[in-house]
Design an enzyme around this catalytic site. Structure first.
Site: not given
Ligand code: 13P
Ligand code: G3H
Ligand code: ZN
Length: 316
Positions: A81, A179-180, A210, A213
């Site tokens: 990822d 994200h987040g 992406h 969540s």
């Molecule tokens: P979330 O932070 O919405 O879970 O997204 C995760 C993600 O895109 C990982 O690549």
């Molecule tokens: O998009 C990022 C993912 O949520 C992974 O998060 O880099 O903190 O493992 P991380």
């Molecule tokens: Zn991502």
């Protein structure tokens, strides 16, 4: 059984999306496999650079290989990822990953293509498939921070040229997610008009969402009631996943929600059992709760119940 995302996307395209879930440790791995097998869904295990260095990259590989034996019915891809070039080559050469994401979305259009093309050439030479990203999500990623206000949605007019010149196998698009746990300050949502235009430019080509969540409000409330301070956390409406799937989204990334389950379980457990110091009782609760979360999420994604059909396709 480890398969490439290409095979999973072929089975899913236009019908449902495959859940791509990040893991970092044993308990997440157990919950993830159990939830997917229970709900009869194919899935993608995502490993970020941070997850690879949390303990040791070999530890996660070992966990996944063992889980493959413990859950012989599982069908899944193993995916890097948000890789940079160095991480991509390391995963391509490891012989373990079935796909990598090269994230050069913070670079200029031409530079993004140039970097992605190099990774694609190296990956395809070893039968590994590549996800690339065009446009920029809001929120914080591992190596690049993008203010939500400056997030750039994918320009549909650039999408086809990007895919043709880079040779990537799937494309992560920015359509309003981030994200987040704090995705939307107001009432923003997914930009389906942008997704519709991207699909017109790239009919039949697998797209990735992406930052997907849903940050369940009940989860947030329970965390805050047990001492957390996540006021204002907000996510994507997962009732919109089905519509996104019809428009070509075949992979939906979910990490934050799993972290929220972990946080809720551990905060409540130690609040309610202050005398406890054994990690296993709470670990067992987390594994069961995470498996339930995954199984429920697969219903929203439409991937639940598709495993037998996918098995026929990937083994044919
Ligand atoms: P979330 O932070 O919405 O879970 O997204 C995760 C993600 O895109 C990982 O690549
Ligand atoms: O998009 C990022 C993912 O949520 C992974 O998060 O880099 O903190 O493992 P991380
Ligand atoms: Zn991502």
């Amino acid at each position: 059984m480890i398969v490439t995302t290409k095979k999973l996307f072929k089975a899913a395209y236009g019908k449902y999306a495959i859940g791509a879930y990040n893991i970092n440790n044993l308990e997440q791995a157990m919950g993830l496999f159990k939830g997917n097998v229970d709900s009869k869904a194919p899935f993608i295990i995502q490993i970020s650079k941070g997850a690879r260095s949390y303990t040791h990259k070999k530890m996660l590989e070992g966990l996944i290989k063992s889980a493959d034996e413990v859950f012989p019915d599982a069908i899944f891809a193993v995916h890097l990822d948000h890789g940079d070039e160095e991480a991509c080559y390391d995963c391509i050469n490891s012989g373990f990953y079935s796909s990598v994401m090269i994230d050069a979305s913070h670079e200029s259009f031409d530079k993004n293509i140039e970097i992605t093309r190099r990774v694609v050439d190296a990956a395809h030479a070893k039968g590994i498939v590549v996800e690339a990203e065009l446009g920029q999500l809001g929120g914080v990623e591992e190596h690049v921070s993008v203010d939500e206000a400056n997030a750039k949605l994918t320009d549909p007019r650039q999408a086809r040229e990007f895919v043709e010149r880079s040779g990537c196998d799937s494309l992560a698009v920015a359509i309003g997610t981030s994200h987040g746990a704090f995705k939307f300050s107001g009432s923003q949502g997914l930009h389906f008009e942008v997704l519709t235009d991207i699909q017109k430019e790239l009919p039949g080509f697998p797209l990735v969402m992406h930052g997907s969540s849903s940050v369940p409000q009940e989860e947030v409330a329970r965390i805050n009631a047990a001492g957390g301070t996540l006021a204002g956390a907000k996510g994507v409406d997962d009732n919109q996943f089905a519509k996104a799937a019809v428009l070509g989204v075949t992979k939906i990334n979910i990490d934050t929600d799993g972290r929220l389950v972990w946080t809720r379980v551990h905060r409540e457990y130690f609040r309610d059992n202050p005398e406890q110091f054994d990690l296993r009782p709470v670990g067992k609760i987390f594994m069961a709760e995470y498996a339930k979360f995954i199984a429920d999420k697969n219903v929203k994604l439409g991937s639940a119940g598709t495993l037998d059909d996918v098995r026929k396709n990937v083994t044919a």
